[in-house]
Write an enzyme that holds these catalytic residues in place. Sequence first.
Site, PDB file in Angstrom:
ATOM      1  N   SER A 138       0.866  -1.173   0.000  1.00 34.91           N
ATOM      2  CA  SER A 138       0.000   0.000   0.000  1.00 34.91           C
ATOM      3  C   SER A 138       0.903   1.223   0.000  1.00 34.91           C
ATOM      4  CB  SER A 138      -0.868  -0.030   1.262  1.00 34.91           C
ATOM      5  OG  SER A 138      -1.584   1.182   1.395  1.00 34.91           O
ATOM      6  N   LYS A 164      -1.007  -1.135  -4.466  1.00 34.59           N
ATOM      7  CA  LYS A 164      -2.197  -0.334  -4.120  1.00 34.59           C
ATOM      8  C   LYS A 164      -1.725   1.088  -3.902  1.00 34.59           C
ATOM      9  CE  LYS A 164      -4.612   0.021   0.336  1.00 34.59           C
ATOM     10  NZ  LYS A 164      -5.285  -0.768   1.399  1.00 34.59           N
ATOM     11  N   LYS A 166      -2.968   5.000  -2.702  1.00 34.89           N
ATOM     12  CA  LYS A 166      -4.011   5.785  -2.052  1.00 34.89           C
ATOM     13  C   LYS A 166      -4.447   6.892  -3.008  1.00 34.89           C
ATOM     14  CE  LYS A 166      -3.950   3.824   2.084  1.00 34.89           C
ATOM     15  NZ  LYS A 166      -5.150   3.250   2.721  1.00 34.89           N
ATOM     16  N   ASP A 191      -7.138   2.839  -3.177  1.00 34.38           N
ATOM     17  CA  ASP A 191      -7.867   2.898  -1.906  1.00 34.38           C
ATOM     18  C   ASP A 191      -8.166   4.366  -1.595  1.00 34.38           C
ATOM     19  OD1 ASP A 191      -8.923   2.645   0.643  1.00 34.38           O
ATOM     20  OD2 ASP A 191      -7.132   1.720   1.544  1.00 34.38           O
ATOM     21  N   GLU A 216     -11.006   0.405  -3.444  1.00 35.94           N
ATOM     22  CA  GLU A 216     -11.287   0.136  -2.034  1.00 35.94           C
ATOM     23  C   GLU A 216     -11.959   1.347  -1.386  1.00 35.94           C
ATOM     24  OE1 GLU A 216      -7.757  -1.159   0.011  1.00 35.94           O
ATOM     25  OE2 GLU A 216      -8.681  -1.061   1.990  1.00 35.94           O
ATOM     26  N   ASP A 241     -13.607  -1.778   3.121  1.00 34.97           N
ATOM     27  CA  ASP A 241     -12.684  -1.872   4.257  1.00 34.97           C
ATOM     28  C   ASP A 241     -13.425  -1.299   5.475  1.00 34.97           C
ATOM     29  OD1 ASP A 241     -10.685  -1.436   6.171  1.00 34.97           O
ATOM     30  OD2 ASP A 241      -9.296  -0.414   4.862  1.00 34.97           O
ATOM     31  N   LYS A 265      -9.544  -7.050   8.255  1.00 26.29           N
ATOM     32  CA  LYS A 265      -8.563  -6.636   9.258  1.00 26.29           C
ATOM     33  C   LYS A 265      -9.125  -7.099  10.588  1.00 26.29           C
ATOM     34  CE  LYS A 265      -7.226  -2.376   6.856  1.00 26.29           C
ATOM     35  NZ  LYS A 265      -7.349  -0.898   6.842  1.00 26.29           N
ATOM     36  N   GLY A 293      -3.914  -4.137   6.163  1.00 21.63           N
ATOM     37  CA  GLY A 293      -2.834  -3.801   7.100  1.00 21.63           C
ATOM     38  C   GLY A 293      -3.135  -2.486   7.783  1.00 21.63           C
TER      39      GLY A 293
END
Length: 372
Positions: A138, A164, A166, A191, A216, A241, A265, A293
């Site tokens: 990420s 991934k 952001k 995400d 995400e 998420d 998670k 994570g």
Amino acid sequence: MDGLRIDRLTLRLVRLPLVAFFETSFGRIDDRAFILVSVEGGGVEGLGECVADVDPYYSSETTVTAWHVIKDFLAPLAFGRTFDHPRAVFGALARVRGHHMAKAAVEMAAWDLAARQQQVPLSRLLGGTRTEIPSGVSIGIQDSVAQLFDKIATELAAGYQRIKVKVKPGWDVDVVAAIRDRFGAVPLMVDANAAYRPADAARLAALDRFDLMMIEQPLDYEDLRDHASLQRALRTPICLDESIHSVRAAEDALAIGACRIINIKPGRVGGHGESIRLHDLCASQGIPVWHGGMLESGIGRAHNIHLASLPNFSLPGDIAASRRYFAPDLIEPGIEVSASGTVAVPTGAGIGVHVDWDRVKRATVETLELRA
Ligand code: OSB
Ligand code: MG
């Protein structure tokens, strides 16, 4: 086994500088503070890591609320009883509403304790089947696209199986287009950490042409219905998420088609037991899951690796090498990734990693010991 008793619970507030800043749609951080929970029973110790952060931006919990709830409510509920199995711990804490990150830290420490008492790796107790797990990274929002390219190149060279990035309004369509131009058809996802509103649907639909593995958590964490409408308008799968704060929330999300993939998670849903239920629910409906994570130290990371060894964790997770986060980590040796982008599931008893207690001591800001 004669059952699991917790005689002593120790809380440690730990602060570690991050190797590099981490920026999401809710802000930038340079260090990570978290609570380590250790539980003792029959002379054996189990460890858990609470993923709550200092601020209530990803979730409503913080290090301060988790400390309070564990000390004043969860520890008293956990003491003085015998659990047949660590699966029973979450139910014993049910009188306390919410506070899943606080509950998970205690519950996961109890799983480690049980696995160590039985001298088996935690993965065996959890029902894991893999000996290694596929790993992705990420990558936070950067100051420039050039800086992002550097990070992506480094992680691809390290072998990670998917990237991934952001995103947030203004750091999204152009950035993804630039990544596709520069890196081609690499396994890529984004995400948003809930940065978009339903009115941004057209902007999100503009991502469809980039063949992302998933988007995400585009919308608000409480908003399942708008995620369902958005999913109907998108070709790209939505992964939830933040919205999946419980197994029930996942049942609701799947019933209305709010997502096609779920990120698990354990901190968000209340621990390993609830994560297994969520994993099984998704498996029964053909929904792939992957392990998220929370910038964990090696202790929380080891827990995640054992959980991610269950069979329906079929997509690469956000479980990367220790050196991406902390140098040094609280465990020695740290978690490593192989050249093919996998992380080995530890084979020792419990979480199966060696904690460097001198490092823990140096990083500890506050300690509290509670006895039954
Ligand atoms: O949304 O998945 C997230 C980190 C902190 C809080 C939320 C998230 C993340 C990450 C980092 O994406 C995952 C990791 O590398 O630990
Ligand atoms: Mg996320």
